[in-house]
Write a protein that holds these residues in place. Structure first.
Motif, short mmCIF file in Angstrom:
data_model
loop_
_atom_site.label_atom_id
_atom_site.label_comp_id
_atom_site.label_asym_id
_atom_site.label_seq_id
_atom_site.Cartn_x
_atom_site.Cartn_y
_atom_site.Cartn_z
N TYR A 13 44.52 29.34 -24.69
CA TYR A 13 45.93 29.00 -24.84
C TYR A 13 46.22 27.76 -24.01
O TYR A 13 45.38 27.30 -23.22
CB TYR A 13 46.83 30.17 -24.39
CG TYR A 13 46.54 30.71 -23.02
CD1 TYR A 13 47.05 30.10 -21.87
CD2 TYR A 13 45.73 31.84 -22.85
CE1 TYR A 13 46.78 30.60 -20.61
CE2 TYR A 13 45.47 32.35 -21.59
CZ TYR A 13 45.99 31.72 -20.48
OH TYR A 13 45.70 32.21 -19.23
N ARG A 14 47.37 27.23 -24.19
CA ARG A 14 47.79 26.06 -23.43
C ARG A 14 49.30 26.09 -23.28
O ARG A 14 49.99 26.92 -23.89
CB ARG A 14 47.37 24.76 -24.14
CG ARG A 14 47.96 24.61 -25.53
CD ARG A 14 47.63 23.25 -26.13
NE ARG A 14 48.06 23.12 -27.51
CZ ARG A 14 49.30 22.86 -27.90
NH1 ARG A 14 50.25 22.72 -26.98
NH2 ARG A 14 49.61 22.74 -29.17
N CYS A 15 49.81 25.18 -22.46
CA CYS A 15 51.25 25.10 -22.27
C CYS A 15 51.95 24.67 -23.56
O CYS A 15 51.43 23.81 -24.30
CB CYS A 15 51.59 24.08 -21.19
SG CYS A 15 51.35 24.68 -19.51
N ALA A 16 53.09 25.26 -23.80
CA ALA A 16 53.93 24.78 -24.89
C ALA A 16 54.74 23.57 -24.38
O ALA A 16 55.23 23.56 -23.25
CB ALA A 16 54.87 25.88 -25.34
N VAL A 17 54.84 22.55 -25.22
CA VAL A 17 55.60 21.35 -24.87
C VAL A 17 56.69 21.16 -25.92
O VAL A 17 56.52 20.42 -26.90
CB VAL A 17 54.68 20.10 -24.80
CG1 VAL A 17 55.47 18.90 -24.28
CG2 VAL A 17 53.47 20.37 -23.94
N PRO A 18 57.80 21.86 -25.77
CA PRO A 18 58.85 21.81 -26.80
C PRO A 18 59.44 20.42 -26.97
O PRO A 18 59.94 20.08 -28.04
CB PRO A 18 59.89 22.80 -26.27
CG PRO A 18 59.64 22.91 -24.81
CD PRO A 18 58.17 22.74 -24.64
N GLU A 19 59.37 19.58 -25.91
CA GLU A 19 59.92 18.23 -26.03
C GLU A 19 59.20 17.41 -27.11
O GLU A 19 59.79 16.49 -27.68
CB GLU A 19 59.81 17.49 -24.69
CG GLU A 19 60.60 18.14 -23.56
CD GLU A 19 59.77 19.19 -22.82
OE1 GLU A 19 60.21 19.62 -21.75
OE2 GLU A 19 58.69 19.57 -23.32
N CYS A 20 57.93 17.75 -27.35
CA CYS A 20 57.16 17.03 -28.36
C CYS A 20 56.87 17.91 -29.57
O CYS A 20 55.94 17.62 -30.35
CB CYS A 20 55.85 16.53 -27.76
SG CYS A 20 56.08 15.30 -26.46
#
Length: 554
Positions: free
Chosen positions: A57-64
């Protein structure tokens, strides 16, 4: 005295078992039913590794909008080039985001923050369903809670086994495992999951001990090691099977439903499985015990002289009367005598430490194997399969060289290998050493089951074994936490394992040798083992040795 009468007067249960044969049709029939719960226990002892297996898994980056092309400037990367699981770059507070375009100018690559949400690339464990990303202590807690359940189940099963019979204890533990395992498969949240992760082994974790004691009491001295080999083999097959099922199903709920459903039907054993005749004798139920032996005689199509049964019954009655008279003379119950015996306390302490060290190293090496590089499922299977040749060696060596020598040597070599593991460069030799440590600890651990069972008296054998196994579960409870030690020093877990194994190697030597001796049925017979040990130690000092010693003193 007439030799025939003398021989007849010395008839024991083991003499009848020798005539019946160690593995006739009667034992094959009973072992078939006994080994099935052992196979399932092998699956249950490993399944928590796959329930709480770490995922990609990885971090979600909602800005992108979680654009994978933006990972290079939104998430820091590790040395191996993969995105960090738990950190991301902080966005500038004054940035204005464009829905169709995400710029690296919007993120401060000199400032890293923890993730608020995650993108899961896999979903086959509770990590995805209960959102446990980057909360490693909760994953490790699953294994710790599972093994903590054994602190209740093993003494509980031991008491049930000694009071109500081996068969009932086996059935109770198996059905309890099935019921609580199936409820766990329906867990709605992490807390419910952890509660039933504890309850399943708390009530069903003693099935292996109950099965082992029953199987051991059905055979004579010559069949004990082979019986232990069968148990270890079925346990290994259970571990391999659950690994393959986890790899195939890729769904922890389906996996639990598949492996726990068969245990519920073990209640039918109440009508199919034979009770231990030794347990019947220890409870004064001589007729029931003799019925089991006669049934074995009919199954195996063997003729046992009728007076043998009479002599065995009389012998059992004399032993029971002797125990009662000893208790009355000292105004103590048999159990109180047991508690005041220094010999029993010494054996309990030593066997408990050996069990703790064995479970810590055995389970620790298995759990840490999943954390090694490469395919986690394949790593786990290889570490389990290496147990098979260790069990074959146990079969060959235990009767030939004796219990003490084999177990002590295995502990010592396991300790030596694991302490030096950190000095081996990564590669094939490193893997070879790791597997070598698992091989020798398996040889020691599985041999310990036979050895410990042979140093305790029949009437409290299951209870005393249960106490040893319960205390020993401290090791398996701590084992799931050992991968966290690698954060401080990568080889700290294996160094700890090596030290514990080395200490155990020397403690084994303080116990009496039990090779080819009949199981002690009373406290007195267990004490006689120590007396025989002292006599044998004196005999080992031959006249030649004394002559050499006198010359050196001159």
């Amino acid at each position: 005295m007439d030799p025939e009468k003398k021989e007849s007067a010395e008839v024991s249960v083991d003499d009848i078992l020798q005539l019946l044969g160690p593995f006739g049709r009667f034992n094959v029939f009973n072992y078939f039913f006994i080994l099935l719960p052992v196979f399932m226990a092998g699956m249950y002892s490993s399944v928590y590794n796959f329930e709480s297996m770490d995922l990609e898994y990885r971090c979600a980056v909602p800005e992108c909008d979680d654009d994978t092309l933006a990972l290079n400037f939104t998430i820091p990367h590790k040395e191996d080039g993969t995105p960090h699981k738990c950190l991301r770059y902080a966005p500038y507070s004054n940035s204005t985001y464009n829905e169709s375009y995400c710029s690296e100018l919007d993120f401060d690559t000199s400032s890293q923050i923890e993730c608020d949400a995650y993108v899961y690339l896999e979903e086959h464990s509770i990590v995805k369903e209960f959102n446990l990303a980057c909360v490693d202590w909760k994953r490790s807690l699953v294994g710790t809670v599972h093994n903590a359940g054994f602190f209740i189940s093993i003494p509980l099963t031991g008491l049930l086994s000694d009071k109500f019979g081996r068969r009932l204890a086996l059935v109770f533990a198996s059905v309890a495992s099935g019921v609580f395992g199936l409820i766990r498969a329906l867990a709605a949240n992490y807390n419910m999951f952890v509660v039933f992760e504890f309850l399943e082994p708390a009530f069903g974790g003693g099935v292996y001990t109950a099965c082992f004691v029953l199987a051991l009491e059905l055979v004579g001295p010559k069949g004990r090691v082979f019986a232990s080999l069968l148990f270890n083999t079925m346990f290994i097959l259970g571990g391999v099977t659950v690994t393959l099922l986890a790899y195939w199903l890729k769904n922890w709920r389906y996996l639990l439903f598949v492996i726990y459903t068969p245990s519920v039907f073990v209640f039918t054993y109440l009508w199919m499985l034979s009770e231990s005749f030794r347990w019947y004798f220890s409870k004064g139920k001589y007729e029931e015990g003799l019925k089991v032996l006669r049934r074995s005689e009919r199954f195996n199509n063997v003729t046992v002289p009728k007076d043998y049964y009479n002599q065995v019954e009389k012998q059992a009655m004399r032993q029971r009367d002797a125990r009662k008279s000893e208790s009355m003379e000292s105004n103590q119950s048999a159990f109180k005598q047991l508690l005041t015996s220094q010999m029993i306390w010494k054996r309990l302490f030593i066997c408990s430490f050996l069990w703790t060290a064995s479970t810590l190293v055995y389970y620790g090496l298995s759990i840490n194997a999943i954390e090694l590089s490469g395919n986690s499922y394949l790593n786990y299977i290889v570490v389990i399969v290496i147990e098979a040749p260790a069990n074959v060696c146990k079969l060959i060596f235990l009767d030939r060289f004796g219990r003490k020598r084999v177990i002590s040597t295995a502990f010592f070599l396991a300790g030596l290998i694991l302490i030096n593991y950190g000095f081996i460069p990564a590669g094939n030799w490193s893997i070879f050493f790791y597997l070598g440590g698992k091989f020798f600890i398996t040889l020691a651990y599985n041999s310990l089951y036979v050895f410990a069972a042979e140093v305790f008296p029949t009437n409290y054998r299951t209870t005393l074994l249960a106490i040893c196994s319960t205390i020993g579960r401290i090791g398996s409870t701590v084992a799931p936490l050992t991968p966290l030690l690698a954060r401080y020093y990568v080889y700290l877990p294996t160094t700890l394992f090596g030290i514990m194994a080395a200490i155990s190697a020397f403690l084994v030597l303080t116990l009496p040798e039990t090779n080819n001796l009949k199981l002690p049925d009373s406290l007195k017979e267990a004490q006689d083992q120590d007396r025989k040990k002292k006599k044998e130690d004196k005999k080992e000092e031959t006249p030649v040795d004394r002559n050499v010693e006198s010359k050196t003193s001159l």
